[in-house]
Scaffold this motif. Structure first.
Motif: not given
Length: 409
Positions: A40-43, A397-404
Motif C-alpha cells: 500500500l505504501l508503494e502504491e 509502522i513502515t506504512y505510517i512512517l512512510g506516510f508521515l
C-alpha cells in the motif's frame, strides 16, 4: 511434506522469504497480509525508498530497493502454492527452535496444512503485486496475477477450510474461523487489478463492518486493506459503492480521532492485547486514509501521535523500535538478536507492546506486581507475549512512517 498438506511423501524447494517473528518459521497468512500493508505504501507513495537507498544485493538494478525487498518475500510465498491453486499454510519445524543463529537451526522443516485463509490472503497480496510489478517486470506481474486467480478459485471451491495445528506441530497456528474479511480483500484486489466485473458483483453483496476492534490484526484488518485500495480507484467503482466506502472510513476515522482526545498518550487503543502496538498502528492507518480523502489537520495530528506513542511517548517510557529513540528495547524475543553475540538487537524491529493477558508468565516471565494493562510489557527476551517482533507489526509502522514522511513534506 507433512501429512496435513494432503501429500504423503516428497519435498518442496521453497527458498527465500522472511522469518515471520522471533522464530525461524514462515507462514503464508502472515506473509501475505503484511505484504498488502507494505504494498500500500508503494502504491500511494511510489519510490519512497529509491534504488540504492538500502544497500542490499539488488541495489543498482533500476528498481526501488523497497520493491526488491518485497519481491524477496513474494518469491517465497509463490512457492507455497499447490498444483490445484490452494495454498499450503506454513513452512515450519514441528517445534520452535532454541535461541540459536539461523545456520544452527537445523531441525527438519515441513510443509504444513492447507486452508482458505492462507489461499485468500495470498490471492489478495498476489493480485496487488501484479499491479505494482507490472511497470518493471510484466512477466513476473502476470505470474502473480495467474497465481492469485488460481488461489481465489480454489477458495471458492473450498470456502470454509479452517487450518488447525496437527497434534505434532506446535508452531504458530494463525488460525481463523471466519473468512469474510479475507474474501473481501482478495476480491477487492482482483477487481482493481483486472477490472473484471464478476469480482465487482461479489463486492456489491458484501456487508462491511467499518468498526475497528483491538485484536483485529491478521484475522480481520484485511477488510480495511480492501477498502483502502477501492478508495484509491474511484473511477472503477459505482458512485454509490464509493460513497459507502468513503463515508464508512471517514466515520471510523472520526471516532478513532475522538478517542485520542481522551485516551492516555493520545492514541486510539484502550484494550491492550497481544501485539497491541499493531492495533495502535492499524488504527493510525485508517486515519491516514481519511486524511488522504479530507486533509483535516486533526487526522494528521492523530497519526503523528500514534507514531509518538510507538517511539516513546507511552506508559513504559520506551521506544518500542530497536535501535531508535533514547530508550529502545534491548532484549526482544528474537533469536538472531539473542544469539549473535552483539549487545544491541537487530535494529528497526517493532516490539509487540503491552499485553494485559501476559501469556508468558506461565513460562517464568515476571511483570511488575499489579501491573496495569498499559504497562504490561517487559524488556526481556523470554517475553514472547509482550516483546516479540513480527511481520504484521513491522508492516503498519513502515506504512505510517512512510506516510508521515511524505505528507509532512
Amino acid at each position: 511434506y507433512h501429512p496435513s498438506s494432503g501429500k504423503q511423501s516428497g519435498s518442496l524447494n521453497s527458498p527465500k522469504g522472511w522469518y515471520d517473528a522471533g522464530d525461524y518459521n514462515k507462514y503464508v497468512v502472515n506473509a501475505s497480509f503484511p505484504l498488502g500493508q507494505f504494498f500500500l505504501l508503494e502504491e500511494q507513495y511510489p519510490n519512497s525508498v529509491a534504488d540504492g537507498d538500502l544497500n542490499i544485493p539488488e541495489s543498482g538494478n533500476g528498481i526501488s530497493d523497497y520493491l526488491d525487498e518485497l519481491k524477496y518475500e513474494m518469491d517465497w510465498v509463490l512457492t507455497m502454492q499447490d498444483e490445484d491453486g490452494g495454498m499450503f499454510h506454513k513452512l515450519t519445524t514441528k517445534n520452535f527452535e532454541g535461541m540459536v543463529m539461523p545456520h544452527e537451526a537445523t531441525n527438519q522443516k515441513y510443509i504444513v496444512g492447507k486452508g482458505t485463509a492462507a489461499s485468500l490472503d495470498f490471492a489478495g497480496a498476489a493480485a496487488q503485486a501484479a499491479r505494482i510489478f507490472m511497470p518493471y517486470d510484466s512477466i513476473y506481474a502476470e505470474k502473480c496475477l495467474q497465481a492469485a486467480k488460481k488461489a481465489y478459485n480454489w477458495s471458492l471451491e473450498n470456502p470454509q477450510l479452517e487450518f488447525v495445528n496437527p497434534e505434532d506441530i506446535s508452531t504458530g497456528q494463525y488460525g481463523d474461523t471466519n473468512f469474510d474479511d479475507e474474501f473481501f480483500w482478495a476480491t477487492s484486489q482482483l477487481f482493481i487489478t483486472t477490472s473484471d466485473n464478476s469480482y465487482l458483483e461479489h463486492l456489491k453483496k458484501e456487508d462491511i463492518d467499518f468498526n475497528y476492534s483491538p485484536g483485529d490484526g491478521w484475522t480481520k484488518f484485511m477488510r480495511f486493506m480492501g477498502i483502502f485500495t477501492l478508495l484509491e480507484n474511484k473511477s472503477l467503482l459505482p458512485d454509490e459503492l464509493y460513497v459507502t466506502f468513503r463515508e464508512g472510513i471517514l466515520n471510523t476515522a472520526d471516532d478513532l480521532t475522538m478517542r485520542t482526545k481522551t485516551n492516555d498518550y493520545f492514541q486510539c487503543v484502550d484494550d491492550f492485547q497481544w501485539g497491541s502496538n499493531s492495533d495502535v498502528l492499524n488504527t493510525a492507518m485508517i486515519i491516514a486514509q481519511a486524511y488522504r480523502l479530507e486533509k483535516k489537520p486533526e487526522y494528521l495530528t492523530a497519526v503523528r501521535q500514534a507514531a509518538d506513542y510507538i517511539l516513546g511517548n507511552n506508559a513504559v517510557g520506551y521506544s518500542f523500535v530497536t535501535g531508535f529513540g533514547d530508550n529502545p528495547p534491548m532484549f526482544i524475543h528474537h533469536r538472531q538478536s539473542a544469539a549473535d553475540g552483539i549487545v544491541d538487537p537487530v535494529p528497526g524491529l517493532l516490539s509487540g507492546g503491552p499485553n494485559k493477558d501476559k501469556q508468558d508468565v506461565t513460562d517464568g516471565v515476571v511483570y511488575p506486581e499489579n501491573v496495569t494493562p498499559m504497562k504490561s510489557w517487559v524488556d526481556h527476551e523470554d517475553s514472547y507475549a509482550s516483546n516479540e517482533i513480527c511481520l504484521n507489526w513491522n508492516s503498519p509502522i513502515t506504512y505510517i512512517l512512510g506516510f508521515l514522511e511524505q505528507e509532512s513534506k
